[in-house]
Design a protein around this motif. Structure first.
Motif, PDB file in Angstrom:
ATOM      1  N   ARG A 138       4.795  -2.519   4.116  1.00 36.05           N
ATOM      2  CA  ARG A 138       5.792  -2.591   5.186  1.00 36.05           C
ATOM      3  C   ARG A 138       5.293  -2.025   6.503  1.00 36.05           C
ATOM      4  NH1 ARG A 138      10.217   0.791   4.138  1.00 36.05           N
ATOM      5  NH2 ARG A 138      11.003  -0.084   6.081  1.00 36.05           N
ATOM      6  N   ALA A 139       4.240  -1.194   6.462  1.00 38.73           N
ATOM      7  CA  ALA A 139       3.763  -0.556   7.692  1.00 38.73           C
ATOM      8  C   ALA A 139       2.251  -0.364   7.617  1.00 38.73           C
ATOM      9  CB  ALA A 139       4.453   0.789   7.892  1.00 38.73           C
ATOM     10  N   VAL A 140       1.612  -0.415   8.774  1.00 32.08           N
ATOM     11  CA  VAL A 140       0.166  -0.224   8.867  1.00 32.08           C
ATOM     12  C   VAL A 140      -0.101   1.028   9.703  1.00 32.08           C
ATOM     13  CG1 VAL A 140      -2.042  -1.296   9.366  1.00 32.08           C
ATOM     14  CG2 VAL A 140      -0.053  -2.733   8.878  1.00 32.08           C
ATOM     15  N   LEU A 141      -0.880   1.936   9.141  1.00 36.44           N
ATOM     16  CA  LEU A 141      -1.180   3.209   9.791  1.00 36.44           C
ATOM     17  C   LEU A 141      -2.662   3.209  10.179  1.00 36.44           C
ATOM     18  CD1 LEU A 141       0.663   5.521   7.220  1.00 36.44           C
ATOM     19  CD2 LEU A 141       1.640   4.235   9.157  1.00 36.44           C
ATOM     20  N   CYS A 171       2.683   1.696   2.652  1.00 34.32           N
ATOM     21  CA  CYS A 171       1.881   1.794   3.869  1.00 34.32           C
ATOM     22  C   CYS A 171       0.422   1.440   3.612  1.00 34.32           C
ATOM     23  CB  CYS A 171       1.943   3.213   4.430  1.00 34.32           C
ATOM     24  SG  CYS A 171       3.588   3.711   4.987  1.00 34.32           S
ATOM     25  N   MET A 172      -0.150   0.709   4.530  1.00 28.74           N
ATOM     26  CA  MET A 172      -1.574   0.405   4.513  1.00 28.74           C
ATOM     27  C   MET A 172      -2.269   1.267   5.559  1.00 28.74           C
ATOM     28  SD  MET A 172      -4.218  -1.282   3.485  1.00 28.74           S
ATOM     29  CE  MET A 172      -3.709  -2.781   2.646  1.00 28.74           C
ATOM     30  N   VAL A 173      -3.238   2.039   5.143  1.00 28.63           N
ATOM     31  CA  VAL A 173      -4.043   2.860   6.038  1.00 28.63           C
ATOM     32  C   VAL A 173      -5.329   2.115   6.367  1.00 28.63           C
ATOM     33  CG1 VAL A 173      -5.493   4.937   6.100  1.00 28.63           C
ATOM     34  CG2 VAL A 173      -3.110   5.095   5.340  1.00 28.63           C
ATOM     35  N   VAL A 174      -5.716   2.118   7.634  1.00 29.12           N
ATOM     36  CA  VAL A 174      -6.978   1.502   8.056  1.00 29.12           C
ATOM     37  C   VAL A 174      -7.863   2.604   8.619  1.00 29.12           C
ATOM     38  CG1 VAL A 174      -8.080  -0.335   9.372  1.00 29.12           C
ATOM     39  CG2 VAL A 174      -5.707  -0.611   8.613  1.00 29.12           C
ATOM     40  N   GLU A 175      -8.981   2.885   7.946  1.00 27.04           N
ATOM     41  CA  GLU A 175      -9.841   4.017   8.259  1.00 27.04           C
ATOM     42  C   GLU A 175     -11.313   3.616   8.263  1.00 27.04           C
ATOM     43  OE1 GLU A 175      -9.993   7.084   9.088  1.00 27.04           O
ATOM     44  OE2 GLU A 175      -7.968   7.941   8.928  1.00 27.04           O
TER      45      GLU A 175
END
Length: 216
Positions: free
Chosen positions: A4-7, A153-157
């Motif tokens: 639902r959200a991208v961090l 949440c999807m984290v992009v790192e």
């Protein structure tokens, strides 16, 4: 769960800041007689004050952070957007993404304005949490502020510390190999070469991206 959200982390994910930061940390290291390469390895994904504590425990972390901020400003170094950043951010609904960075608010706002990138409503900075990456605090706070379960949440790192933080928070993590090799990001759920492939992964996981014109 459906995403639902991208961090997003900032440096190395949305801004190509490695060269600028390398010069700043190199200048700072020489000022204090420290090994530039050893200090540089301590910086990725971490708050400047945490790097200072490890590299030079005899110095005041907050005072040195001010020195680092001044160096970045004085040297006039640019941090262009990562390829694909602007297009991806404009395809995510305004309430569907957040920044989660070890940087500070004023410098991030200044660099985003210079790079022409939009800013989301939810932004989490170094001073917003008690413990920086690789602790989960920043991503747990971001998920709460964006009203989503961490599992949604999807984290992009791009750094091992950032990947560890996202995983510890219970988020799904995409590792982007802009600053580290895939083997160094092995704890990410998936590693991709660029943000174009990251967008494909988001769609595969059920996140609804807007069209290139910003519409559904």
């Amino acid at each position: 769960m459906r995403i639902r959200a991208v961090l997003f982390d900032v440096d190395g994910v949305l801004l190509d800041s490695a060269a600028a930061h390398r010069q700043v940390w190199g200048t700072w290291s020489r000022l204090h007689g420290l090994d530039e390469d050893q200090v540089w390895e301590l910086t990725f994904g971490r708050r400047p004050q945490d790097t200072v504590r490890d590299a030079a425990p005899h110095l005041d972390p907050l005072q040195e952070q001010a020195v680092l901020d001044s160096l970045l400003h004085e040297l006039g170094l640019s941090c262009p957007p990562i390829v694909g950043a602007d297009g991806l951010l404009r395809r995510i609904p305004a309430d569907g993404w957040a920044l989660v960075t070890s940087g500070d608010r004023s410098s991030v706002h200044r660099r985003f304005a210079s790079a022409g990138l939009p800013l989301p409503t939810v932004q989490v900075y170094a001073d917003d949490v008690a413990a920086g990456k690789p602790a989960a605090d920043c991503y747990l706070l971001a998920s709460r502020l964006i009203s989503a379960d961490p599992r949604e949440c999807m984290v992009v790192e791009d750094s091992p510390a950032g990947v560890a933080a996202g995983s510890a928070a219970g988020c799904t993590v995409i590792g982007v190999t802009t600053t580290h090799k895939a083997a160094q990001l092995a704890h990410a759920d998936v590693c991709v070469a660029n943000l174009h492939v990251a967008a494909e992964e988001l769609a595969r996981l059920g996140f609804v991206l807007l069209g290139s014109d910003g519409r559904n």
